[in-house]
Design an enzyme around this catalytic site. Structure first.
Site, PDB file in Angstrom:
ATOM      1  N   ASP A 145      -5.941  18.334   6.050  1.00 28.11           N
ATOM      2  CA  ASP A 145      -4.593  17.926   7.122  1.00 28.11           C
ATOM      3  C   ASP A 145      -3.589  18.798   6.732  1.00 28.11           C
ATOM      4  OD1 ASP A 145      -5.919  15.719   8.261  1.00 28.11           O
ATOM      5  OD2 ASP A 145      -4.870  14.404   7.106  1.00 28.11           O
ATOM      6  N   GLU A 177     -10.539  21.045  11.051  1.00 33.65           N
ATOM      7  CA  GLU A 177     -12.049  21.171  10.727  1.00 33.65           C
ATOM      8  C   GLU A 177     -12.252  22.576  10.029  1.00 33.65           C
ATOM      9  OE1 GLU A 177     -13.689  18.757  11.051  1.00 33.65           O
ATOM     10  OE2 GLU A 177     -12.386  17.476  12.312  1.00 33.65           O
TER      11      GLU A 177
HETATM   12 ZN   LIG Z   1     -11.836  15.791   8.255  1.00 34.19          ZN
END
Ligand SMILES: [Zn+2]
Length: 682
Positions: A586, A518
């Site tokens: 990621d 995030e």
């Molecule tokens: Zn995301």
């Protein structure tokens, strides 16, 4: 009646397929292990296929349940939460003393569960809505009716919502945007491959059946179905591509009401704005002005009767989950079975729990938090967030390609990020919504209208930064560029993401990577275009921006080479551009959480657990979050619509670029999990 337009970037795509059946009563499933040694397939070399190694046995032992189109370890957690929510709702529904919020959600849930009552009413809830559409006599009436539908939460023709001003995030403004489609993406209407042609044919058959069930003769319904496809194809052709829309600049068109009214006169937008229940405003943002210019022609060229058929369909389709079994089943046959490959419809109680979460989620969420979420969870998560934020500070400092000028701005943005954990500070007050024990369709419509009204009321007011866009039981997390905040609902702060008794390696590989993910969204291809205040403002030097693009191009090309699905209809590769932000997040998240974990461990010698070093446990915990099985149909749908890569590539794509992974498992340079051309943005 569940339209809710949100612009957030999450770690998962939450898909709520609301459709309708049987009621089984089993107990809450056992807690999911945070780290699962039995999931590992030790016959595989982790350096050859890490995902297969981490998840091989899990995939073999956990076939997709018949009522799901995808089944992964985070779906297990979401399922676990559904059972808990059902307990809460069943108690709230039982006789006894209840708070007003309990009474409200209990009554809502009970009305949804009352299948025989719903069956007895037949299409009665639909009739007044269809009569209103029949009464439309002019194009002016048509626009007024679109305003009526939007005011009550029915999607049709285009979208209207509120959103922080892209250049002044402290203020919220009105937004007008493309919309009105029923299939999940404009590509379904436009592409000419065999699968797309088949989908359109099935869609027309489905619309025809639903129109017949609503009372139209078979020949009439057949014509109506073709009309619906033709009207929606026009809207699709005028719509901007999903991947293009990722760049916020393509959606940045502030103008006065007069300007947009003049650009698309047939829409009669002045009339629409006056009637849609929003406060009066003089300027707004238009997400896709070309859509309105193009559909302006279509509005004139298409006869009024055909527009009425389209609105009729939009209302029937939206009502379907709240109507008798025949509608619910047909809705499932197309959307669940054909589009997603789901074999059976979910039991009715699951659909009713979801419906309560969607429509009264902040009332149900408070009851959920009271029961499940302790201060311990909040404190430990906050500590991890702080550790990962300092890892990002360190990581920015180490970048060799970024100048000090841009680094200074990046630090400012990082410093300004607001962390929200668990649940909102202020709970939503639903007391004005009328919920009746024998009126599920009406309850859903009134709750939708309440939500629309609440969203519209934000227009031309200071931005409400405390408002949450996900309910507390949701297994997901999100970053909002205009708010510059990261948000972790209570629902995700559990195994497999976070285990109270787990070692740090496992928790950093789980929720730690989610936190890092995030955070990285604030600096991905979209997020980097917003500054510390959440405004669309370029804070990069030209050279640094060029370097960033070079690096994210590497990621886009890498993921574009991954195959998502290979079936009898052919092979489909990932769209590395659509998934660029998520893949960047990621990769960044994995790196940041690893740095933070190494700081926590420091120099203290840590013994292997279950035969794995802390670094290995970290990567395994990360990989196992993404263990999943998915139907071919669902995989195909997601390639077109989901900005996230499928589980296999979320795991393998990220570890291939990670030197720490290579080291942890002793992989050699020529092995598949060591990318010859490792991509690194952050
Ligand atoms: Zn995301």
């Amino acid at each position: 009646m569940k339209t809710h337009f949100v612009c957030v970037i999450s770690i998962l795509l939450a898909v709520a397929l609301c459709s309708a059946q049987t009621n089984s009563a089993s107990a809450v499933p056992k807690e999911i292990p945070a780290f699962d040694v039995t999931a590992i397939d030790k016959s595989i070399d982790p350096c050859v296929d890490f995902y297969q190694y981490a998840c091989g046995n899990w995939m073999k032992n956990n076939p997709i349940p018949p009522d799901k189109a995808r089944w992964g370890r985070f779906d297990e957690l979401a399922e676990h939460n559904l059972y808990l929510l059902r307990d809460i709702l069943t108690e709230a529904q039982a006789p006894g003393k209840h708070s007003p919020a309990e009474t409200m959600v209990g009554t809502f849930y009970g009305a949804c569960m009352d299948e025989s009552g719903i069956e007895k009413k037949g299409t009665a809830p639909l009739t007044p809505e269809l009569e209103k559409i029949n009464a439309i006599a002019t194009k002016r009436d048509l626009i007024k009716h679109v305003a009526y539908l939007h005011r009550n939460g029915f999607p049709a023709l285009f979208a209207f919502y509120s959103q922080p001003d892209m250049h002044d995030s402290m203020a919220t403004v009105a937004n007008l945007d493309q919309g009105g489609l029923t299939l999940p993406d404009r590509d379904y209407y436009i592409k000419d491959d065999a699968k797309s042609v088949e989908t359109r044919q099935k869609y027309v058959e489905h619309v025809q059946k639903m129109m017949e069930m609503a009372g139209d003769k078979s020949e009439v319904a057949a014509e109506e179905a073709k009309t619906v496809l033709a009207v929606e194809t026009g809207l699709a052709k005028a719509s901007m591509d999903r991947t293009v829309r990722r760049d916020p600049k393509t959606r940045d068109h502030k103008m006065t009401v007069e300007e947009i009214v003049g650009q698309a006169p047939n829409f009669d937008l002045a009339l629409y704005f006056a009637d849609n229940g929003s406060p009066k405003f003089t300027s707004l943002n238009v997400g896709n002005p070309d859509f309105f210019k193009q559909v302006n022609e279509q509005l004139n060229a298409t006869p009024l009767d055909q527009w009425k058929v389209y609105l009729r369909w939009k209302v029937i389709n939206d009502f379907a989950p709240a109507l008798p079994k025949a509608f619910v089943d047909e809705n499932f046959q197309f959307n669940g079975k054909y589009m997603s490959g789901q074999q059976e419809i979910e039991p009715r109680w699951k659909r009713c729990v979801r419906s309560t979460d969607i429509l009264l989620g902040m009332a149900l969420g408070k009851l959920y938090v009271d029961r499940t979420f302790g201060a311990e969870g909040k404190e430990r998560t906050l500590k991890m967030v702080q550790g990962i934020e300092s890892a990002m500070h360190e990581d920015i400092g180490d970048l060799t390609w970024m100048s000090d000028t841009t680094k200074k701005k990046a630090y400012e943005k990082l410093q300004a990020i607001v962390n929200n954990i668990g649940y909102p500070d202020m709970w939503r007050d639903y007391s004005s919504v009328v919920i009746k024990a024998d009126d599920y369709a009406g309850n859903a419509e009134r709750a939708s209208a309440f939500e629309v009204h609440r969203e519209y009321n934000k227009i031309d007011k200071p931005t409400d930064r405390k408002d949450w866009t996900m309910t507390p039981p949701t297994v997901n997390a999100y970053y909002r560029p205009p708010m510059n905040d990261i948000n972790f609902p209570a629902g995700i702060l559990q195994p497999p993401f976070y285990g109270k008794l787990m070692d740090d390696a496992v928790n950093y590989g789980g929720i730690g990577v989610v936190i890092g993910h995030e955070l990285t969204h604030g600096f991905d291809d979209q997020g980097r275009k917003y500054d510390a205040e959440g405004n669309l403002h370029d804070w990069w030097t030209a050279d640094d921006a060029k370097e960033f693009v070079k690096r994210s191009d590497c990621t886009a090309d890498e993921y574009s080479s991954f195959v998502s699905v290979k079936d009898d209809k052919g092979e489909v590769k990932l769209n590395g551009r659509l998934t660029l932000g998520e893949n960047t997040a990621d990769n960044g998240g994995l790196k940041l959480a690893y740095i933070a974990l190494m700081h926590v461990i420091g120099n203290t010698p840590v013994k292997p657990i279950d035969g794995y070093t802390p670094a290995q446990r970290f990567f395994l915990s990360f990989g196992q979050i993404w263990c999943q099985n998915v139907t071919d149909q669902e995989a195909r749908k997601r390639v077109l619509t989901d900005p996230h890569s499928p589980g296999r590539w979320r795991a393998n794509g990220a570890v291939q670029n990670s030197a720490a992974f290579e080291q942890a498992f002793g992989c050699k340079a020529d092995q598949p999990m060591v990318s010859a051309n490792a991509c690194r943005v952050w």
